[in-house]
Design a protein around this motif. Structure first.
Motif, short mmCIF file in Angstrom:
data_model
loop_
_atom_site.label_atom_id
_atom_site.label_comp_id
_atom_site.label_asym_id
_atom_site.label_seq_id
_atom_site.Cartn_x
_atom_site.Cartn_y
_atom_site.Cartn_z
N TYR A 39 37.35 -12.16 -14.34
CA TYR A 39 38.65 -12.61 -14.83
C TYR A 39 39.34 -13.53 -13.81
CZ TYR A 39 38.94 -9.96 -19.19
OH TYR A 39 38.73 -9.52 -20.48
N GLU A 40 39.17 -13.27 -12.53
CA GLU A 40 39.73 -14.17 -11.53
C GLU A 40 39.04 -15.53 -11.60
OE1 GLU A 40 42.46 -13.73 -9.60
OE2 GLU A 40 42.65 -11.93 -10.85
N HIS A 41 37.72 -15.52 -11.81
CA HIS A 41 36.98 -16.78 -11.98
C HIS A 41 37.47 -17.52 -13.22
CE1 HIS A 41 33.44 -19.48 -12.02
NE2 HIS A 41 33.48 -19.30 -13.34
N ALA A 42 37.62 -16.79 -14.33
CA ALA A 42 38.06 -17.41 -15.58
C ALA A 42 39.44 -18.04 -15.43
CB ALA A 42 38.07 -16.37 -16.70
N LYS A 43 40.33 -17.36 -14.74
CA LYS A 43 41.67 -17.93 -14.53
C LYS A 43 41.59 -19.19 -13.67
CE LYS A 43 43.58 -14.04 -13.06
NZ LYS A 43 44.66 -13.16 -12.52
N ALA A 44 40.80 -19.13 -12.60
CA ALA A 44 40.70 -20.28 -11.71
C ALA A 44 40.08 -21.48 -12.40
CB ALA A 44 39.88 -19.90 -10.47
N GLU A 45 39.17 -21.24 -13.35
CA GLU A 45 38.48 -22.32 -14.05
C GLU A 45 39.17 -22.74 -15.34
OE1 GLU A 45 35.86 -24.07 -12.96
OE2 GLU A 45 36.06 -22.94 -11.08
N GLY A 46 40.32 -22.14 -15.64
CA GLY A 46 41.09 -22.55 -16.81
C GLY A 46 40.55 -22.08 -18.15
N TYR A 47 39.82 -20.98 -18.16
CA TYR A 47 39.40 -20.41 -19.44
C TYR A 47 40.63 -20.01 -20.25
CZ TYR A 47 34.38 -20.03 -18.41
OH TYR A 47 33.05 -20.30 -18.16
N ARG A 48 40.49 -20.04 -21.58
CA ARG A 48 41.59 -19.70 -22.47
C ARG A 48 41.43 -18.23 -22.87
NH1 ARG A 48 40.79 -22.17 -27.00
NH2 ARG A 48 42.89 -22.76 -27.64
N PHE A 49 42.54 -17.49 -22.84
CA PHE A 49 42.51 -16.03 -23.00
C PHE A 49 42.96 -15.59 -24.40
CE2 PHE A 49 41.65 -16.06 -18.64
CZ PHE A 49 41.47 -14.79 -18.15
#
Length: 358
Positions: free
Chosen positions: A334-344
């Motif tokens: 989840y930290e990676h996803a946030k840093a890479e701009g994934y949409r939640f």
């Protein structure tokens, strides 16, 4: 376990307000021994021929209604039908929609048993009982196909609260918040991991030699409720209605016996599969309610891989994915996803989780 373990911060701008266009353009984060960034069209290449994808074929009904209790405005969201035995023949709500439903009402405090809520000239309900956390049991003045007709005429799609819409909703949501597999009326929330699939992606899945099948779990609005207790052992899950046909059970058992892996497309198929699986990993037909609550320490019986969107902090779904892939691994993902701009969340991107070995 302490609920705080499943908390995290999420910037508001990462909460998707609309799905990717086309749907299979959504991003896909593969979570295993490491983290790999993909898009949904890469999925077939991440699986092996003979693996079987299990989808949820529930269809979302326009379950949010605005009515009047006397002169006071009230909003209700249908949560779960409250009547009639669940059988293999009752997966589709169209023929059996009972008059009585559990709903979440706002405001619920002043709505008392015996009072009537009017939604339209020919559409009303009587409050039968009150539960906890704003839950009320309503009995509508119509049932079966007539009830569904009234819902389609007067209701709107029950989008989760983090998707911002005005009271009339968005015309695109009637199709956007419905999966390509939707066949059986009854859900009041979409099985969102299936929102990414298109005919093009399904064709690529079939060309890869992957198998696929469906089950039915009518997702309830309780899926969005935060866990408010300090310890997960004190949380009470809302039940949902699910059906696995004998044919589906046979297809999944055959695929697994042949060496294929069971890939749950979403937390809803996973919860129903785990509810119906025997300790030896074989699957039985199922018709009934499930309130299974999966937290770290749970021993998975049948599901090998999980495709799922990115979930809310302190939610039962983030607890489930942490049980499946490991809490440390999911926190890192989840930290990676946030840093890479994934949409939640519901209209957001997806992840492919490998089951952690215990």
């Amino acid at each position: 376990m302490k609920t705080d373990l499943f908390d995290f911060e999420l910037p508001r701008e990462l909460i998707a307000q609309h799905p990717a266009n086309p749907r299979h353009a959504a991003r896909l984060l593969a979570v295993g021994e490491g983290l790999r960034d993909h898009v949904m069209m890469d999925l077939p290449g991440l699986l092996e021929p003979g693996d079987i994808l299990v989808f949820n074929d529930t269809r979302v009904i326009p379950a949010r209604l605005t009515g009047r209790r006397g002169m006071a405005k009230i909003e209700v969201t249908l949560h779960k039908s409250d009547g009639g035995e669940v059988t293999q023949d009752s997966a589709n709500l169209d023929a059996r929609a009972p008059a009585q439903w559990k709903v979440f009402a706002r405001p619920a405090r002043k709505l008392r048993p015996g009072e009537r809520v009017d939604f339209a000239e020919d559409f009303s309900a009587e409050a039968m009982a009150k539960g906890e956390a704003g839950e009320v049991t309503l009995k509508f003045n119509v049932e079966g196909p007539e009830l569904l007709e009234r819902l389609h005429r007067h209701g709107i799609m029950p989008l989760p609260p983090y998707i911002q819409r005005d009271s009339a909703g968005d015309a695109h949501d009637k199709s956007d918040y419905q999966t390509i597999f939707a066949a059986r009326d009854g859900a009041v929330a979409a099985p969102t991991a299936s929102l990414h699939y298109t005919p093009e992606l399904l064709a690529a899945i079939d060309a890869r030699g992957l198998k696929r099948t469906t089950l039915t779990l009518h997702v309830g609005a309780g899926t969005f409720l935060p866990v408010k207790v300090e310890d997960t052992r004190d949380h009470k899950m809302h039940s949902e209605t699910g059906i696995i046909s004998p044919e589906t059970a046979e297809i999944i058992n055959a695929a697994k016996a042949a060496g294929g892996r069971v890939v749950a497309v979403g937390t809803t198929p996973l919860r129903l599969l785990e509810s119906a699986a025997s300790e030896d990993g074989t699957l039985k037909p199922y018709a009934g309610d499930t309130d299974i609550f999966i937290t770290p320490g749970y021993r998975f019986k049948i599901v090998d891989l999980l495709l799922t969107n990115f979930h809310l902090p302190r939610s039962t779904l983030f607890m489930l994915v942490s049980a499946f892939a490991g809490l440390d691994r999911m926190q890192a993902a989840y930290e990676h996803a946030k840093a890479e701009g994934y949409r939640f969340y519901s209209y957001g991107d997806c992840s492919l989780l490998q089951r952690a070995e215990h």
